[in-house]
Structure formats: structure tokens, C-alpha cells
Design an enzyme around this catalytic site. Structure first.
Site, PDB file in Angstrom:
ATOM      1  CB  SER A 130      -0.907   0.034   1.232  1.00  0.00           C
ATOM      2  OG  SER A 130      -1.626   1.253   1.236  1.00  0.00           O
ATOM      3  CE  LYS A 184      -2.840  -2.454  -0.392  1.00  0.00           C
ATOM      4  NZ  LYS A 184      -3.851  -2.038  -1.306  1.00  0.00           N
ATOM      5  CG  HIS A 187      -4.776  -0.833   3.832  1.00  0.00           C
ATOM      6  ND1 HIS A 187      -5.030  -0.281   2.580  1.00  0.00           N
ATOM      7  CD2 HIS A 187      -3.996   0.061   4.483  1.00  0.00           C
ATOM      8  CE1 HIS A 187      -4.424   0.877   2.484  1.00  0.00           C
ATOM      9  NE2 HIS A 187      -3.778   1.110   3.621  1.00  0.00           N
ATOM     10  CG  ASN A 188      -7.142  -1.560  -0.542  1.00  0.00           C
ATOM     11  OD1 ASN A 188      -6.146  -1.278   0.121  1.00  0.00           O
ATOM     12  ND2 ASN A 188      -7.095  -1.731  -1.840  1.00  0.00           N
ATOM     13  CD  GLU A 191      -7.441   2.982  -0.100  1.00  0.00           C
ATOM     14  OE1 GLU A 191      -6.345   2.503   0.261  1.00  0.00           O
ATOM     15  OE2 GLU A 191      -7.835   2.928  -1.287  1.00  0.00           O
TER      16      GLU A 191
HETATM   17  C1  6PG Z   1      -3.164   1.429  -1.672  1.00  0.00           C
HETATM   18  C2  6PG Z   1      -4.424   1.632  -2.456  1.00  0.00           C
HETATM   19  C3  6PG Z   1      -4.279   0.998  -3.804  1.00  0.00           C
HETATM   20  C4  6PG Z   1      -5.354   1.385  -4.771  1.00  0.00           C
HETATM   21  C5  6PG Z   1      -6.580   0.570  -4.612  1.00  0.00           C
HETATM   22  C6  6PG Z   1      -7.856   1.329  -4.491  1.00  0.00           C
HETATM   23  O1  6PG Z   1      -3.280   0.870  -0.606  1.00  0.00           O
HETATM   24  O2  6PG Z   1      -2.114   1.855  -2.155  1.00  0.00           O
HETATM   25  O3  6PG Z   1      -5.504   1.049  -1.801  1.00  0.00           O
HETATM   26  O4  6PG Z   1      -4.161  -0.381  -3.604  1.00  0.00           O
HETATM   27  O5  6PG Z   1      -5.580   2.720  -4.836  1.00  0.00           O
HETATM   28  O6  6PG Z   1      -6.549  -0.227  -5.755  1.00  0.00           O
HETATM   29  O7  6PG Z   1      -8.756   0.770  -5.324  1.00  0.00           O
HETATM   30  P1  6PG Z   1     -10.102   1.315  -5.891  1.00  0.00           P
HETATM   31  O8  6PG Z   1      -9.804   1.562  -7.333  1.00  0.00           O
HETATM   32  O9  6PG Z   1     -11.027   0.158  -5.682  1.00  0.00           O
HETATM   33  O10 6PG Z   1     -10.499   2.559  -5.170  1.00  0.00           O
END
Ligand code: 6PG
Length: 474
Positions: A130, A184, A187-188, A191
Site C-alpha cells: 500500500s 491488504k 486495509h482497502n 480506506e
Molecule cells: C493502496 C491503495 C491501492 C489502490 C486501490 C484502491 O493501498 O495503495 O488502496 O491499492 O488505490 O486499488 O482501489 P479502488 O480503485 O477500488 O479505489
């Protein structure tokens, strides 16, 4: 030239930057890309670092360039492309060699690939990375899953390229097979929730208080100096301050309100439900992105559906101070739901995830890095009462102190007719978790009434039925 320590396949933005990062840390890295122009581009752009890059025009050349056991990072699009690259490389490798998928894979795929490659004597590491482009180049947060002995082979490289929090590398081996990619994914998910909550604040101020983007950006910049200090609040401030060069308008106002998503947020929700959990703040965020895609329908809805009454801004003003505390409270709930999901998966798959270590490696490098994560790591080290971060003394106190601001914010949003799905989900979770007695007594009675499903009595015993006969109707 001596053999390279590691290989990397896939030189799009993330892969190319990761290769430069590895080279910069002094490890010779062999690089390959299906479209070979990208290899030439990387070599041309690498400057002094080219000395540590070994261009490989074919998979065979890549494999031949590597010291044994060979370790190859795959940084290709998640899904079929990963299987395709594995299919190309695996026959060229020897037992003990290691393939490392550094993309955003679905952890079920990682488990499947790990098993399939183990049958061929090869090791497979699922490694969540990430931090976006900047992180890949200068220090991402790295979440590793796989066999510890395979990780031992690449650990020095992984720790060297990772971000650091007060000297501690933001990289760790978290468990076997799909553990790294699952972490991960969560994590997302967090996010997504965090981004949605920030966007809800923006919406409340823009549509409820008629504040302009630059002004809202200033507020975020202020908040970034306090307990909300985080990468996402920081970049939101910068985004809101930016102007569109072509029109001079605030950049954000020139962007169509339809959010994309590649899958990790949705997978978090699917896995949560499959594990009997509800990461409701993450679900709200995923749902909000899906609804955002219905732009023509929403434009039609503006004409068809009733507006909120009263809609007066004076009557239900949202105060900046309330919003700051509401965001803090909602954010704590989102992280808490994420950690609960990690805990549930850890039990289900026997991963023995160390939640504190996960919080620690999220303190720098990753997209959800925030001031709160150090406190969360400490709380997790001390043990979470009932597995709940929101019960850890520090967070119970913070959440309780901010809860009424969240309540006023959600109430004001509802009265103004402004959607705040993630804030609402956070508040509903908070209010559910602080009530010893809920309302599923009635659900149980209903189930028993129409399906004779039975219920537990508060004075003891299971399998009881009510006086309604317990017969199916209809
Ligand atoms: C990270 C981000 C990265 C990316 C994701 C978001 O941790 O660096 O999360 O992995 O930006 O792919 O994905 P979306 O396109 O689903 O928002």
C-alpha cells in the site's frame, strides 16, 4: 554481472517504482515486462540506479539472471494476468524458488495459487503493498502472507524498501497463504470508509452550509494538525485547494461525481458477511460508490422524489467542531470494524493474525496511515476487551466523548436531506454496541411464529416455542 537478488515482472507505475526502490536500496533487480518497451523506458529513466537493474527481454532471460533460490515479484493486474504470468514462469523455475504476488489479489486466489504451486515444489507469497506510486518508490507498507521460510529469503529486501515508523519497518510477515492479501483487502476496506466519511463532511459543508471547496480544504488542513492527522485528510485538503487550469474553477467541482472501484472494498464486505460479521461502515462506503454510478437515475430522482422539509440551514447548522469530532468517532468505528473482521478471518482460517503488528505496519507508508494507528497498536497489544477496539479504554473514552457530536451531525444531515451513509452506519453500530438489550427478541418470536425455529428464554433453556403454535403460515 553477478546474478540479481530478485526479479520483478510488470513495469507499469507501481512495478517500475518498486523496481527503482529496490535498486536504490542496493539490491540488484532483474526486470521484465511483456511489452518490452517498458523495460527500455525504465532503464532510460533510472539514471544511476540503472546499475542495479538487469533488463530481461524474456521470461527465460529473467529466470537466468537470478541467484538461487530465485524470488520474483509479480506486479501485474490482479486476476487472470497473475495466473498467466505464473503459467509462464513456473515451468522455468526450480523447487524452492519463490513467486511473490504484490498486486491487490483476492486472498482466495492467493490460497489457490499457493496450493497449486506447492504441488510443483514452488513457494508463493501473497504480498499486499500500500502507498500508491509515491509509496512504491520511497517506502510502502507491506503485508506479507506465505511460508515464514520463504519470507526469510526476501525479508531483508522487503524491510529495506518499506516505509519506516520511528525506524521500525512498516512490513511484516502476518500469516500463511492468503493472510497478507486479506489484510491488504481490509486495509482497502477501511480506506473506502475513511474516504467516504471525509466526502460526507465535504457534502455537509458544501450542500448544507454552502461553503466553497477552498474553505472546506482549509478546515481539513486545520484538522490535519490535530487528532485527525492522516494522509487522507491531508490530501483531501490539498485536493480541495486545487484549481482547474482550464476554467479557474475549483478542480473538485470539475470532476464527475461517479466513483470507480476495483474490488477490494467490495471483497471486504463480502468476506465480512461470509464470516457472520458486518463491516457496516465499509459496506456504506462501497454502496455509496455504487450509487454514485447511477448518475442519470439520480438526476431523474432530483425531479421525482420529495426534498427534505424543513431544509433551512439555520435550524440545523452543522458546526465545524461537531464535524471534527463526528469524523473522529466514525473513523474509530470504521477501523474497529476492520480489526473485528481481521480477527474473525484469523480465527476462521487459523492465521493467528497479530492485530497490533498490523496496526504498527499501517502507521507509515500506506493510504490509511494516521495518528490514531499508534494508539490502536498499543490498545491491541494490551488486548481488546471482547475483541472490540471500541472497548479499549482509550478508544471507548474518545468515542464516548465524540458520540454526541456524531449524533448531532447525523441528525442534522437527515433533517437537511443530505446522505451520510457511513456516518449513519457508524452511529448505528455505536448505539447497538452500547445497548445490552436489543430488539432481536421480536425477530426470534417472528421466526418461531412462522417457522417454529425456537428461541432461548431469558430465564434459561433453548428450543422454546411461543403460544402462537409455531406453525408455518401460508
Ligand atoms: C493502496 C491503495 C491501492 C489502490 C486501490 C484502491 O493501498 O495503495 O488502496 O491499492 O488505490 O486499488 O482501489 P479502488 O480503485 O477500488 O479505489
Amino acid at each position: 554481472m553477478a546474478k540479481a537478488r530478485i526479479g520483478l515482472v510488470g513495469l507499469a507505475v507501481m512495478g517500475a517504482n518498486l523496481a527503482l526502490n529496490i535498486a536504490e536500496k542496493g539490491f540488484p533487480v532483474a526486470v521484465h515486462n511483456r511489452t518490452t518497451q517498458r523495460i527500455d523506458d525504465l532503464m532510460a529513466a533510472a539514471g544511476d540506479l540503472a546499475a542495479n537493474l538487469v533488463p530481461a527481454q524474456t521470461p527465460e532471460a529473467l529466470v537466468a539472471a537470478l541467484a538461487k533460490p530465485r524470488a520474483i515479484i509479480l506486479m501485474v493486474k490482479a486476476g487472470a494476468a497473475v495466473d498467466a504470468v505464473i503459467g509462464q514462469l513456473a515451468p522455468l523455475l526450480d523447487p524452492g524458488d519463490i513467486l511473490i504476488d504484490a498486486g491487490n489479489a483476492n486472498f482466495h486466489d492467493t490460497r489457490r495459487r499457493e496450493k497449486a504451486l506447492a504441488d510443483q515444489g514452488l513457494s508463493f507469497i501473497g504480498m499486499g503493498v500500500s502507498g500508491g506510486e509515491e509509496g512504491a518508490r520511497h517506502g510502502p507498507s507491506i503485508m506479507v502472507g506465505g511460508k515464514p521460510e520463504s519470507y526469510a529469503v526476501i525479508r531483508d529486501i522487503v524491510e529495506a524498501i518499506a516505509a519506516r515508523y520511528k525506524g521500525d519497518p512498516c512490513a511484516a510477515h502476518l500469516g500463511p497463504d492468503g493472510a497478507g492479501h486479506f489484510v491488504k483487502t481490509v486495509h482497502n476496506g477501511i480506506e473506502y470508509a475513511d474516504m467516504q466519511m471525509i466526502a460526507e463532511v465535504y457534502g455537509l459543508l458544501r450542500d448544507g452550509e454552502h461553503r466553497n471547496p477552498a474553505d472546506i480544504g482549509k478546515l481539513f488542513a486545520e484538522w490535519n494538525g490535530g487528532p485527525l492527522h492522516s494522509y487522507l485528510v491531508e490530501i483531501s485538503a490539498k485536493v480541495l485547494a486545487a484549481k482547474d487550469a482550464a476554467t479557474g474553477n475549483p478542480m473538485v467541482e470539475m470532476i464527475l461525481d461517479k466513483a470507480g472501484q476495483k474490488g477490494t472494498g467490495r471483497w471486504s464486505v463480502i468476506e465480512a458477511l461470509g464470516l457472520g460479521q458486518s463491516a457496516s461502515t465499509i459496506e456504506a462506503a462501497v454502496g455509496a460508490r455504487s450509487w454514485s454510478a447511477l448518475k442519470p437515475a439520480r438526476l431523474a430522482g432530483a425531479e421525482i422524489l420529495a426534498a427534505a422539509e424543513p431544509s433551512g440551514r439555520e435550524a440545523h447548522a452543522v458546526l465545524d467542531g461537531d464535524l471534527e469530532r463526528a469524523l473522529l468517532a466514525a473513523k474509530i468505528v470504521a477501523y474497529a470494524q476492520g480489526f473485528a473482521l481481521l480477527d474473525a478471518a484469523s480465527q476462521e482460517y487459523g492465521w493467528d493474525l497479530d492485530l497490533a503488528r498490523i496496526a504498527e505496519i499501517w502507521r507509515e507508508g500506506c493510504i490509511i496511515r494516521s495518528a490514531m494507528l499508534d494508539d490502536m497498536a498499543r490498545a491491541a497489544r494490551d488486548g481488546l476487551p471482547h475483541g472490540q477496539l471500541i472497548f479499549a479504554p482509550e478508544f471507548a473514552q474518545k468515542l464516548s466523548a465524540a458520540s454526541n457530536a456524531l449524533r448531532r451531525t447525523v441528525a442534522a444531515a437527515a433533517l437537511k436531506g443530505l446522505p451520510v451513509p457511513a456516518f449513519s452506519a457508524a452511529l448505528a453500530y455505536f448505539d447497538t454496541m452500547r445497548r445490552g438489550r436489543g430488539t432481536t427478541d421480536l425477530i426470534q418470536a417472528q421466526r418461531d411464529f412462522f417457522g417454529a425455529h425456537g428461541f432461548e428464554r431469558i430465564d434459561g433453556g433453548a428450543g422454546h416455542h411461543g403460544p402462537w403454535g409455531g406453525k408455518r403460515t401460508g
